[in-house]
Scaffold this active site. Structure first.
Site, mmCIF file in Angstrom:
data_model
loop_
_atom_site.group_PDB
_atom_site.id
_atom_site.type_symbol
_atom_site.label_atom_id
_atom_site.label_comp_id
_atom_site.label_asym_id
_atom_site.label_seq_id
_atom_site.Cartn_x
_atom_site.Cartn_y
_atom_site.Cartn_z
ATOM 1 N N ASN A 100 1.328 -5.571 2.304
ATOM 2 C CA ASN A 100 1.255 -4.180 1.997
ATOM 3 C C ASN A 100 1.520 -3.344 3.170
ATOM 4 O O ASN A 100 0.963 -3.765 4.232
ATOM 5 C CB ASN A 100 -0.490 -4.003 1.749
ATOM 6 C CG ASN A 100 -0.890 -2.635 1.736
ATOM 7 O OD1 ASN A 100 -0.757 -2.154 0.753
ATOM 8 N ND2 ASN A 100 -1.511 -2.065 2.500
ATOM 9 N N GLU A 101 2.294 -2.508 2.748
ATOM 10 C CA GLU A 101 2.833 -1.519 3.861
ATOM 11 C C GLU A 101 3.116 -2.322 5.358
ATOM 12 O O GLU A 101 2.603 -1.908 6.305
ATOM 13 C CB GLU A 101 1.678 -0.407 4.125
ATOM 14 C CG GLU A 101 1.516 0.294 2.755
ATOM 15 C CD GLU A 101 0.828 1.613 2.984
ATOM 16 O OE1 GLU A 101 0.070 1.970 4.173
ATOM 17 O OE2 GLU A 101 0.612 2.254 2.140
#
EC number: 3.2.1.37
Length: 503
Positions: free
Chosen positions: A159-160
């Site tokens: 995630n990110e």
């Protein structure tokens, strides 16, 4: 005043790609009753297909542990909680969009964490153990739920990673290594499983291009591209409990969708599906904008047009049962959710429910409205009046001429705006109780419903003319259907006999 002439036949399909997925806080929250109550409500009224959240491999879910056996630390895999979580999802007719992260403490190379619940964001200290973990998790899913089912689940890696908060040093090459090991591990269980990334947020779209070229050059499996999209500017004010941010207009988010789609088309994988696995106005879970009708009117255009550019876009999130910035400190605290604490729907919840009522035949669309026809012949349209300025007023009238093949018509209109379906404003009137009493909660639930109007009309020369007045930040759903009048079948019916009711 604006006048719209709606064509009698559609020339396109309205893509309900907004229904593909919705976001959630960390998966461990699914062990809480209120979380499941909210998800049940969302599924009954909207009905998303997939759900995506953080923390699958974080310690609170408890999948990865290491135990000492004969003087050596060896992995132990525990699926007690994740089975309970995924079973709960499937019972509610929603499948997991798997995010593979964060790092189990026993496998982490460092102690950097994110959020109140301390998700570890460092690379694995042993990539072979990480690979074995991924194989074990995916193999367990296949054994428990069946290969045909799990083949429908997308697997997203991390995630990110373009942000230092979510991946140590935002190290692109280290992420590519993690992705390669993870993707090959997933595919080793079954080559038909779907895996993708890089799950970045906006502002670093060069990652998309570099990621796809990396996969092409090394022959790394990639079945979809994922990215996040928010439109809030940097906070102009921060307090202990709130972020305050200005928003770019909705066009900004649609441009983000278009830009990344074009980057994919120019890549070695031009036809890959493109999933927005998070989007909202503000990226902060303590921005009051999320609780307001403005947020609802803003999101309306995204739902209307976003499916033209992306294969899915996942609203972040369905519920305010959410703990990134600590346990929520008040009923309305600026949380991402469609549903506030105590199962109180927010205005944006109703926008999603309104869009669920639309048909797939697209008759007309512009930046302020969409008109569709359902398979049952009902014409369903949504209009909105986004106002990002302070102050009163800002009413807008729109005249809509709709061709209809019947003369007797029943019209149902549902409204949310600053006055109707806005529990946040009533909560303010109550004095903003942090922990409201049950009677207060009951009142807020009553207020949280859309205002509903109905009327009987006749079409003139095959056309129904609607005059729609929209208040500030209003979103309205209008459904138009044929009346099959059965009044004649009632023997002795005479409404004139009802005192003071009918003349």
């Amino acid at each position: 005043m604006k006048i719209v002439n709606v064509p009698s036949n559609g020339r396109a399909q309205f893509k309900k790609n907004w229904k593909f997925c919705v976001g959630t806080g960390r998966l461990g929250l699914a062990l809480q009753k209120e979380y499941l109550d909210h998800l049940k409500l969302v599924q009954e009224k909207i009905g998303f297909r997939y759900i995506r959240g953080h923390g699958l491999l974080s310690d609170d879910v408890g999948i990865y542990r290491e135990v000492e056996i004969d003087g050596e630390m060896k992995p132990f895999y525990n699926f007690t909680y994740i089975d309970r979580i995924l079973d709960s999802y499937l019972v509610l007719n929603i499948r997991p969009f798997i995010e593979l992260g964060f790092m189990p403490k026993a496998l982490a190379s460092g102690d950097q964490t994110v959020f109140y619940w301390k998700g570890n964001v460092t690379p694995p200290k042993d990539y072979s153990k990480w690979r074995d973990l991924i194989v074990a998790v995916v193999s367990h899913f296949v054994e428990r739920y069946g290969i045909e089912e799990v083949r429908t689940w997308p697997f997203e890696v991390w995630n990110e990673p373009n942000l230092v908060n979510f991946w140590k040093d935002a190290d692109k090459q280290e992420y590519f290594k993690l992705y390669e090991v993870t993707a090959r591990a997933v595919k080793s269980v079954d080559p038909h499983l779907q895996v993708g990334g890089p799950a970045i947020c906006g502002g670093s779209d060069e990652w998309i291009t570099d990621f796809l070229h990396f996969c092409a050059e090394r022959g790394v499996p990639v079945d979809f591209v994922s990215r996040h999209a928010y439109t809030s500017k940097a906070p102009h004010k921060k307090t202990f409990e709130y972020y305050y941010q200005e928003l770019e207009p909705p066009e900004d988010m649609l441009e983000q969708f278009k830009k990344v789609r074009e980057l994919i088309r120019q890549s070695p994988f031009p036809n890959l599906p493109f999933h927005i696995t998070e989007y909202n106005t503000s990226y902060s879970p303590i921005n009051p904008i999320h609780d307001t009708p403005l947020n609802a009117a803003y999101i309306a255009r995204i739902l209307s047009e976003g499916g033209d550019y992306v294969d899915s876009f996942s609203y972040w999130t369905f519920s305010d049962v959410f703990e990134e910035m600590d346990v929520p400190k008040a009923l309305f605290h600026g949380g991402f959710g469609l549903v506030a604490l105590h199962s109180i729907p927010k205005p944006t919840f109703h926008v999603f429910a309104f869009f669920d009522a639309l048909g797939e035949e697209l008759l007309y669309r512009d930046p302020e409205m969409i008109v569709t026809r359902r398979n049952d012949g009902v014409v369903a349209l949504i209009l909105w009046n986004l106002v990002m300025e302070k102050g009163e007023g800002f009413e807008k009238e729109i005249i809509v001429d709709i061709p209809v093949p019947f003369s007797n018509i029943f019209i149902k209109r549902q409204i949310i705006n600053e006055q109707y379906g806005n529990p946040w404003i009533v909560w303010k009137q109550m004095g903003r109780p942090r922990f409201p009493r049950n009677k207060m909660v009951e009142t807020l639930r009553q207020i949280a419903r859309p205002h509903t109007l109905t009327e009987r009309r006749e079409a003139m020369d095959g056309v129904l003319r609607l005059s729609v007045m929209l208040r500030k930040n209003e979103v309205t759903l209008i459904e138009i259907e044929h009346v099959n009048d059965e009044t004649y079948s009632y023997v002795g019916l005479d409404d004139k006999e009802l005192t003071s009711y009918f003349s």
